[in-house]
Design a protein around this motif. Structure first.
Motif, PDB file in Angstrom:
ATOM      1  N   LYS A   6       0.845  -1.191   0.000  1.00  0.00           N
ATOM      2  CA  LYS A   6       0.000   0.000   0.000  1.00  0.00           C
ATOM      3  C   LYS A   6       0.884   1.247   0.000  1.00  0.00           C
ATOM      4  O   LYS A   6       1.933   1.272   0.622  1.00  0.00           O
ATOM      5  CB  LYS A   6      -0.906  -0.006   1.231  1.00  0.00           C
ATOM      6  CG  LYS A   6      -1.945   1.111   1.232  1.00  0.00           C
ATOM      7  CD  LYS A   6      -2.868   0.948   2.413  1.00  0.00           C
ATOM      8  CE  LYS A   6      -3.874   2.095   2.477  1.00  0.00           C
ATOM      9  NZ  LYS A   6      -4.726   2.174   1.282  1.00  0.00           N
ATOM     10  N   GLY A   8       1.077   5.759   0.098  1.00  0.00           N
ATOM     11  CA  GLY A   8       0.433   7.039   0.351  1.00  0.00           C
ATOM     12  C   GLY A   8       1.056   8.103  -0.537  1.00  0.00           C
ATOM     13  O   GLY A   8       2.004   7.854  -1.284  1.00  0.00           O
ATOM     14  N   GLU A  21      -1.344  11.694   2.408  1.00  0.00           N
ATOM     15  CA  GLU A  21      -2.735  11.257   2.288  1.00  0.00           C
ATOM     16  C   GLU A  21      -2.777   9.796   1.847  1.00  0.00           C
ATOM     17  O   GLU A  21      -1.756   9.192   1.513  1.00  0.00           O
ATOM     18  CB  GLU A  21      -3.455  12.148   1.274  1.00  0.00           C
ATOM     19  CG  GLU A  21      -3.509  13.625   1.674  1.00  0.00           C
ATOM     20  CD  GLU A  21      -4.112  14.500   0.591  1.00  0.00           C
ATOM     21  OE1 GLU A  21      -4.175  14.026  -0.569  1.00  0.00           O
ATOM     22  OE2 GLU A  21      -4.486  15.651   0.890  1.00  0.00           O
ATOM     23  N   ASN A  22      -3.985   9.254   1.875  1.00  0.00           N
ATOM     24  CA  ASN A  22      -4.203   7.855   1.496  1.00  0.00           C
ATOM     25  C   ASN A  22      -3.427   6.905   2.417  1.00  0.00           C
ATOM     26  O   ASN A  22      -2.855   5.902   1.986  1.00  0.00           O
ATOM     27  CB  ASN A  22      -3.782   7.620   0.035  1.00  0.00           C
ATOM     28  CG  ASN A  22      -4.269   6.284  -0.497  1.00  0.00           C
ATOM     29  OD1 ASN A  22      -5.329   5.791  -0.111  1.00  0.00           O
ATOM     30  ND2 ASN A  22      -3.494   5.669  -1.371  1.00  0.00           N
ATOM     31  N   ASP A  49      -7.612   9.899   6.942  1.00  0.00           N
ATOM     32  CA  ASP A  49      -6.791   9.276   5.902  1.00  0.00           C
ATOM     33  C   ASP A  49      -5.426   9.953   5.781  1.00  0.00           C
ATOM     34  O   ASP A  49      -4.658   9.662   4.886  1.00  0.00           O
ATOM     35  CB  ASP A  49      -7.531   9.373   4.549  1.00  0.00           C
ATOM     36  CG  ASP A  49      -7.022   8.343   3.560  1.00  0.00           C
ATOM     37  OD1 ASP A  49      -6.737   7.210   3.990  1.00  0.00           O
ATOM     38  OD2 ASP A  49      -6.899   8.683   2.375  1.00  0.00           O
TER      39      ASP A  49
END
Length: 598
Positions: A6, A8, A21-22, A49
Motif C-alpha cells: 500500500k 500514500g 494522504e491515502n 486518511d
C-alpha cells in the motif's frame, strides 16, 4: 502493521515533518520510506486518511505528490553478535559502513544493515535438542570480544521444545541458531541476529532493590553522593563545566561490563573526540581496548533532529539486550537537553500548543519513559542484570530552573550538579558538594559498612557536616575576615579545605584518576582523625595555628597521590599526626596546668 504494497501520497513538507494522504491502512509508529529517495521516517499521528511522519534524514528536495511506502514494522534495531566496538547513528546505521559507501557525508535514502550478517562467529551451543525453552533462555554463546561473552537468547515470547540447535562451529549472523515447536504445535526458527522495536521496553521477571553500588572511582560520588546499580542520575552544568569529561570518566572507570555512550545533539568536534579517544583508551580492569565493551551512538547537532529524538531509545534498547544476558550496563546520554530541543522543534513544526519555554507539554512523560527503563532486574532466564542511566543536562546559561533540568530531577535519584566556580578554579570533578544529592545513600550504606568499613556512614556523615558548616563560616569570612573567628571554626574551615582540595579533587591524568572505595575511606578517615584529635586540643585552649604547624599536617592534602605508591601511607601519617598532637597536648598541659580531659 499494514500491507507493505500500500502507498500514500506526500501532501505537505516542513523540514523533518511530512504529511501524507491515502494512509488509512498504515499504523502509528510504523517505519515508512518517503519519496523517490526513500527517506526513512516514522508515522507519529494518523487522522482519518492523513498521516504525520517524522523524517530521520535530510528532507531537502522532497516535494508533494511523491509516494510513501510502508515497511510493516516499527522502528527497530538488530540485536546479536557484532554490536560491541561499533559506531552507529541515531537510528542504528553503522557509521563505518556509511563512510565506505558514501564518504564523509550520509546520503539521503541510505539503508545499511546494522550488523554484518555474513560475518562468521564461533558458536558454542548451550541448549540441546529436546530442551524446553522460554523467553530469555540461553541457546548458545559467542566470544564476541575478549572482554565479553555474547549470549544468544530465545525471544521473550518464545515457549516450547527445541527440535534443533546449531552445532558448534562457525556460523554466519544471518543463519538460524535453533528451532522449536511452540505451544500451538508450529515450528519456529530463532535467528542469531534478531530485531526489537526501540520504543518497547524488553520484559524482565522482577525488578530488584537498588542496594548494590555502582562504583565510579570518583571520591565525590562514591563517598558523598553514591550511585546504585540500575540507578538514574543526571549531570547538569553550563558550558565548560566538565559534563562530557565527567561522563568519560564514568564510562572508563564505572563498575559496568558494557558501556553505551549516546552523543545526542552534541557538537561535532566533541563527538569526534569521543570517536578518536575511545578506541585507544585502555580498559583499566583488563588492559584491553575499552571499545571491546563499548557501543557508541553518534547524532551530532547538525544531523536531522528526528534521528536525535530516536537515538536515546536506540541506546537504551541495546542496553536492555545486554542486561538480559546478565550484565551490568552503563548508559551515558550526552545530552538530554539537546534531545529535548529536538522534541521542541518537532512539536513546533507539528503546530502543537507549547508549554513552558516552548517545550511540548509531554516533555515530562518522555523523560520519565526514558529514565524508567533503567533498573536492576531479575531477567527472564534467572540471571541478574542492570542498566544504570547517567544523563547530562545542558541548561542554557547554567539556569537549573529551566524545564529540562527541573523535570529531570523528578525522575532521577542522583543529582550531580557541576559548579562553574569550581570549574573556573580547575577543581575537577566540579561536582558541587552543597547542591548535589543522592537518594541512594541510605540504601547503600549497609553495603559500604559491610564490605568497606563499619564506620563508613559515620565518616561520610561527619565529612558532609564539616563541608556544610564551612559554607556558613565562609560567609562570615567574606564579611569580616578570618581573624575574628573562634579557633574551633577556624579548625573546621581548615579541615574543610583539606577535604575539598586533598580528598574531593582528582586529577584524571595521574594514578589518582580512579580511586577504590577502600582508598577513599582511608584518606577521609585520616583527615577526620586529625580533625577529631585536633578539636580536642582546641577545646582546651590550644591555638589552632599551633595545631596546624607540622609537616605531617601539610601532607594530608597530598595523601591522595602518595597512597598509590605506598598503601600504608594513611596508617603511617595517622601515627605521625597522633604523635604530633600528643606532643602539643603534653607541652600545653605542662605550661598551663590545663586538664587535658576538660
Amino acid at each position: 502493521m499494514n500491507d507493505k504494497n500500500k502507498t500514500g501520497i506526500v501532501s505537505f513538507v516542513s523540514g523533518p515533518v511530512v504529511k501524507a494522504e491515502n494512509m488509512g491502512g498504515f499504523a502509528v509508529r510504523e517505519v515508512v520510506y518517503v519519496g523517490r529517495q526513500k527517506l526513512t521516517g516514522e508515522i507519529i499521528n494518523i487522522e482519518n486518511d492523513e498521516a504525520t511522519i517524522q523524517i530521520y534524514e535530510d528532507s531537502s528536495g522532497l516535494t508533494t505528490g511523491e509516494q510513501v511506502m510502508g515497511s510493516g514494522e516499527a522502528v527497530s534495531v538488530e540485536i546479536g553478535p557484532g554490536l560491541l566496538g561499533s559506531f552507529f547513528d541515531g537510528i542504528g546505521r553503522p557509521l563505518d559502513k556509511l563512510l565506505q559507501l558514501h564518504g564523509k557525508y550520509i546520503m539521503p535514502g541510505t539503508t545499511v544493515s546494522m550488523l554484518d550478517k555474513e560475518k562468521l562467529w564461533d558458536v558454542t551451543p548451550v541448549a540441546k535438542e529436546g530442551d524446553t525453552i522460554s523467553g530469555g533462555s540461553v541457546l548458545a554463546t559467542v566470544q564476541e570480544t575478549p572482554l565479553l561473552l555474547h549470549k544468544i537468547m530465545a525471544p521473550p515470547d518464545a515457549e516450547g521444545k527445541l527440535t534443533w540447535v546449531a552445532p558448534a562451529g562457525n556460523h554466519a549472523g544471518k543463519e538460524t541458531i535453533a528451532r522449536y515447536i511452540n505451544t500451538a504445535g508450529k515450528e519456529i526458527e530463532i535467528p542469531m541476529i534478531q530485531r526489537w522495536p526501540v520504543r518497547t521496553a524488553r520484559p524482565y521477571a522482577k525488578r530488584l532493590l537498588p542496594d548494590k553500588p555502582f562504583i565510579t572511582g570518583q571520591r565525590v560520588i562514591d563517598c558523598l553522593f553514591p550511585m546504585a546499580k540500575g540507578g538514574t542520575a543526571c549531570v547538569p552544568g553550563g558550558f565548560g563545566t566538565g559534563k562530557t569529561v565527567t561522563q568519560h570518566q564514568l564510562a572508563k572507570w564505572g563498575d559496568a561490563q558494557v558501556v553505551i555512550y549516546i552523543g545526542c545533539g552534541e557538537r561535532g568536534n566533541e563527538m569526534t573526540d569521543v570517536l578518536e579517544q575511545f578506541p585507544v583508551l585502555e580498559d583499566p580492569h583488563s588492559g584491553r581496548p575499552l571499545m571491546e565493551r563499548t557501543i557508541l551512538i553518534a547524532n551530532t547537532s547538525n544531523m536531522p533532529v528526528a534521528a536525535r529524538e530516536a537515538s536515546i531509545y536506540t541506546g537504551i534498547t541495546l542496553g536492555e539486550y545486554f542486561r538480559d544476558m546478565g550484565y551490568d550496563v552503563a548508559i551515558m546520554a550526552d545530552s538530554t537537553s539537546r534531545w529535548a530541543e529536538a522534541l521542541r522543534e518537532l512539536s513546533g513544526r507539528l503546530e502543537e500548543i507549547p508549554a513552558e519555554e516552548g517545550f511540548p507539554a509531554y516533555l515530562p512523560s518522555r523523560l520519565a519513559e526514558f529514565y524508567e527503563r533503567a533498573g536492576r532486574v531479575l531477567t527472564l532466564n534467572g540471571s541478574t542484570g542492570s542498566i544504570t542511566v547517567i544523563g547530562a543536562v545542558s541548561p542554557p546559561g547554567g539556569d537549573f530552573t529551566e524545564p529540562v533540568t527541573r523535570h529531570t530531577k523528578r525522575f532521577i535519584r542522583c543529582f550531580w550538579e557541576l559548579d562553574r566556580n569550581l570549574a573556573n578554579a580547575r577543581h575537577y570533578p566540579a561536582i558541587s558538594w552543597t547542591d548535589s544529592y543522592s537518594e541512594y545513600a541510605d540504601e547503600l550504606s549497609s553495603w559500604f559498612c559491610e564490605n568497606i568499613d563499619p564506620r563508613w556512614t559515620e565518616i561520610r556523615t561527619q565529612a558532609r557536616a564539616i563541608l556544610a558548616a564551612d559554607v556558613k563560616i565562609q560567609q562570615i569570612i567574606n564579611l569580616v575576615g578570618e581573624d575574628v573567628l573562634p579557633d574551633d571554626q577556624r579548625l573546621t574551615s581548615f579541615v574543610a579545605h583539606l577535604i575539598k582540595n586533598g580528598f574531593l579533587q582528582q586529577n584524571s591524568f595521574t594514578s589518582d584518576s580512579c580511586c577504590s572505595p577502600e582508598k577513599t575511606f582511608r584518606i577521609l578517615d585520616t583527615v577526620l582523625h586529625f580533625y577529631n584529635e585536633a578539636m580536642k586540643l582546641v577545646k582546651i585552649g590550644v591555638p589552632v595555628s599551633v595545631v596546624k604547624d607540622n609537616e605531617a599536617v601539610s601532607e594530608l592534602v597530598r595523601l591522595r597521590e602518595t597512597t598509590d605508591s605506598n598503601p600504608s601511607a594513611c596508617d603511617e601519617l595517622k601515627e605521625r599526626l597522633t604523635a604530633h598532637l600528643r606532643r602539643i597536648e603534653t607541652e600545653y598541659t605542662k605550661e598551663t596546668g590545663a586538664d587535658s580531659d576538660a
